[in-house]
Design an enzyme around this catalytic site. Structure first.
Site, short mmCIF file in Angstrom:
data_model
loop_
_atom_site.label_atom_id
_atom_site.label_comp_id
_atom_site.label_asym_id
_atom_site.label_seq_id
_atom_site.Cartn_x
_atom_site.Cartn_y
_atom_site.Cartn_z
N GLY A 11 -6.43 5.35 7.54
CA GLY A 11 -6.28 5.22 6.09
C GLY A 11 -7.61 5.11 5.38
O GLY A 11 -8.45 4.27 5.73
N GLY A 13 -7.90 4.48 2.03
CA GLY A 13 -7.71 3.83 0.74
C GLY A 13 -8.71 2.71 0.54
O GLY A 13 -9.76 2.65 1.20
N PHE A 14 -8.39 1.77 -0.34
CA PHE A 14 -9.33 0.70 -0.65
C PHE A 14 -9.68 -0.13 0.58
O PHE A 14 -10.84 -0.42 0.84
CB PHE A 14 -8.74 -0.21 -1.73
CG PHE A 14 -8.69 0.42 -3.09
CD1 PHE A 14 -9.86 0.64 -3.82
CD2 PHE A 14 -7.49 0.79 -3.66
CE1 PHE A 14 -9.82 1.21 -5.07
CE2 PHE A 14 -7.44 1.37 -4.91
CZ PHE A 14 -8.61 1.59 -5.62
N GLY A 15 -8.67 -0.52 1.36
CA GLY A 15 -8.93 -1.36 2.53
C GLY A 15 -9.66 -0.62 3.63
O GLY A 15 -10.66 -1.12 4.18
N VAL A 79 -1.33 10.51 11.17
CA VAL A 79 -0.99 9.70 12.33
C VAL A 79 0.53 9.70 12.49
O VAL A 79 1.28 9.47 11.53
CB VAL A 79 -1.51 8.26 12.17
CG1 VAL A 79 -1.00 7.36 13.29
CG2 VAL A 79 -3.03 8.25 12.13
N GLU A 170 2.46 0.67 -17.84
CA GLU A 170 1.37 1.56 -18.23
C GLU A 170 1.87 2.98 -18.45
O GLU A 170 1.43 3.67 -19.38
CB GLU A 170 0.26 1.49 -17.18
CG GLU A 170 -0.44 0.13 -17.20
CD GLU A 170 -1.44 -0.07 -16.08
OE1 GLU A 170 -2.25 -1.01 -16.18
OE2 GLU A 170 -1.42 0.70 -15.10
N ASP A 299 -1.72 -3.00 1.94
CA ASP A 299 -0.28 -2.91 1.76
C ASP A 299 0.47 -2.81 3.08
O ASP A 299 1.70 -2.97 3.11
CB ASP A 299 0.07 -1.68 0.91
CG ASP A 299 -0.35 -1.84 -0.54
OD1 ASP A 299 -0.58 -2.99 -0.96
OD2 ASP A 299 -0.46 -0.82 -1.24
N ALA A 315 -5.55 -3.65 -5.27
CA ALA A 315 -6.81 -3.16 -4.71
C ALA A 315 -7.78 -4.27 -4.30
O ALA A 315 -8.37 -4.19 -3.22
CB ALA A 315 -7.47 -2.20 -5.70
#
Length: 415
Positions: A11, A13-15, A79, A170, A299, A315
């Site tokens: 992944g 993403g942010f992490g 994966v 939003e 997540d 995030a």
């Protein structure tokens, strides 16, 4: 590759990206795997879906971000499983050996047991989702311009957002402003200001993770934009003709799902314990019980902070977890003791309602309105990945603020 420990991060993403950066210079051979070639700044994805920004403003190639980090390779692939005994990650026909594994594969949409609703109510998690939703929104106006049958016109002019969390709030505000401010004058057969925007929330208030006064303010701000907010209104049906709410049929050609998420299949890959949303239950060091050297963050993980409450799927949580796990692996690879226990630094919560209102919650410090909107904008620009993106987004937002124009109103089709 040398004799260094092999670290695989699933992944980008942010992490995952933060974990990779924390391993810069560490004595490891690092491989980051993601099915996309880009890192996405998800908090602004709704602006792509509503034609305020272009995809390239909120997404950047992972290889470009990590190009100066010599101990990392990037592999684009999906994966499909993990061989726990062989300590290998399965990517199609390939097998990637690991000594340390960080699973940061994020979350996907959840239609709460009604996956048959997915074709009619797309969620918003990826760039392709945003461009597809943008196409639906803009096409509704284009088709309405040529429509003369009243029932069909009513369906085209109705936009339904399901879910009153930050994404739903939003999205509702952005669609309302698109219809009220950006599109009038572009059409001759219809008045875009006649669009009907509905926000449906099954709970008793919007933004349930925010303090109640800020939730109430968000509802009032949306209603000032003309959004119909319905609380205690769970959706019980969804199809090509619209949604069913408390026995009432609401005709709509454009439905956006913002009501639920589910973790990636990481728990199934590992045979690990998970909660109802599929998040892997991890220990205080994010290691998966019974799987030494395997960590889950963001997540993907259910991690309980102070007071035993699960940390939210935002995030800042993923970035702090990724940084801590990356430093933990770096120290273990170097034969050093583990870092001090992880402690989440609450970065607060923010949500925007259109171009003049937002809510900000920093615990004891809470504020709302136009000042909160400017603060929201500055925070999001600051956390964009590079100076180019910060400059472009700031200029586009300023131009949009002064002129009410949206320059990304492109209708694209899949091949």
């Amino acid at each position: 590759m040398g004799a260094n420990p092999k670290v695989v991060i699933v992944g980008g993403g942010f992490g995952g990206l933060q974990a990779a950066k924390a391993l810069a210079g560490a004595p490891v051979d690092l491989l980051l795997v993601d099915r996309q070639n880009h890192h996405l700044f998800q908090p602004l994805l709704y602006q792509v879906a509503t034609a305020a920004l272009s995809p390239a403003d909120v997404a950047w190639p992972i290889r470009r971000i990590l190009r100066n980090q010599e101990n990392v390779r990037v592999l684009m692939g999906e994966v499909t499983g993990i061989d726990r005994e062989a300590r290998q990650v399965l990517v199609g026909e390939r097998r990637l050996a690991y000594d340390f594994l960080v699973i940061a594969s994020g979350a996907t949409h959840s239609w709460l047991g009604h996956d048959e609703w997915a074709p009619y109510a797309p969620g918003l998690k990826h760039v392709v989702d945003a461009t597809a939703i943008r196409r639906r929104i803009l096409m509704a106006f284009e088709l309405a311009e040529a429509e003369t049958e009243p029932v069909a016109l009513e369906k085209l002019r109705a936009f339904v957002i399901v879910g009153g969390g930050p994404t739903g709030v939003e999205m509702a505000g952005a669609i309302a402003e698109l219809a009220l401010q950006a599109l009038p004058g572009d059409f001759r057969g219809i008045d875009p200001r006649s669009a009907r925007v509905l926000l449906l929330e099954a709970g008793r208030r919007l933004l349930p993770s925010f303090p109640e006064p800020l939730s109430d303010y968000a509802k009032e701000a949306l209603e000032r934009l003309g959004v119909e907010v319905r609380l205690l209104a769970p959706v019980t049906g969804c199809d090509a003709d619209g949604v069913l709410v408390q026995g009432e049929r609401i005709p709509s050609a454009t439905i956006v799902w913002a009501a639920g998420v589910a973790a990636s299949p990481a728990a199934a890959w590992l045979g690990a314990r998970a909660d109802r949303a599929g998040r892997v239950m991890v220990g205080p060091d994010f290691e998966v019980p019974g799987h030494p050297g395997v960590f889950a963050i963001g997540d993907t993980a259910l991690y309980r902070g102070a007071g035993g409450r699960p940390l939210p799927g935002v995030a800042p949580v993923a970035k702090q977890q990724g940084d801590w796990v990356g430093r933990l692996i770096a120290r273990r690879a170097a034969g050093k003791p583990d870092p001090a226990p992880f402690r989440y630094r609450d970065a607060g919560q923010l949500a925007t309602i259109g171009r003049r209102a937002a809510v900000v919650d920093f615990g004891r410090l809470r504020f709302k309105g136009r000042l909160a909107w400017w603060f929201w904008g500055l925070v999001h620009i600051y956390f964009l990945i590079n100076a180019r993106s910060r400059t472009i987004v700031a200029i586009e937002w300023l131009w949009s603020y002064l002129t009410y124009d949206r320059g990304a109103r492109l209708i694209t089709r899949d091949p």
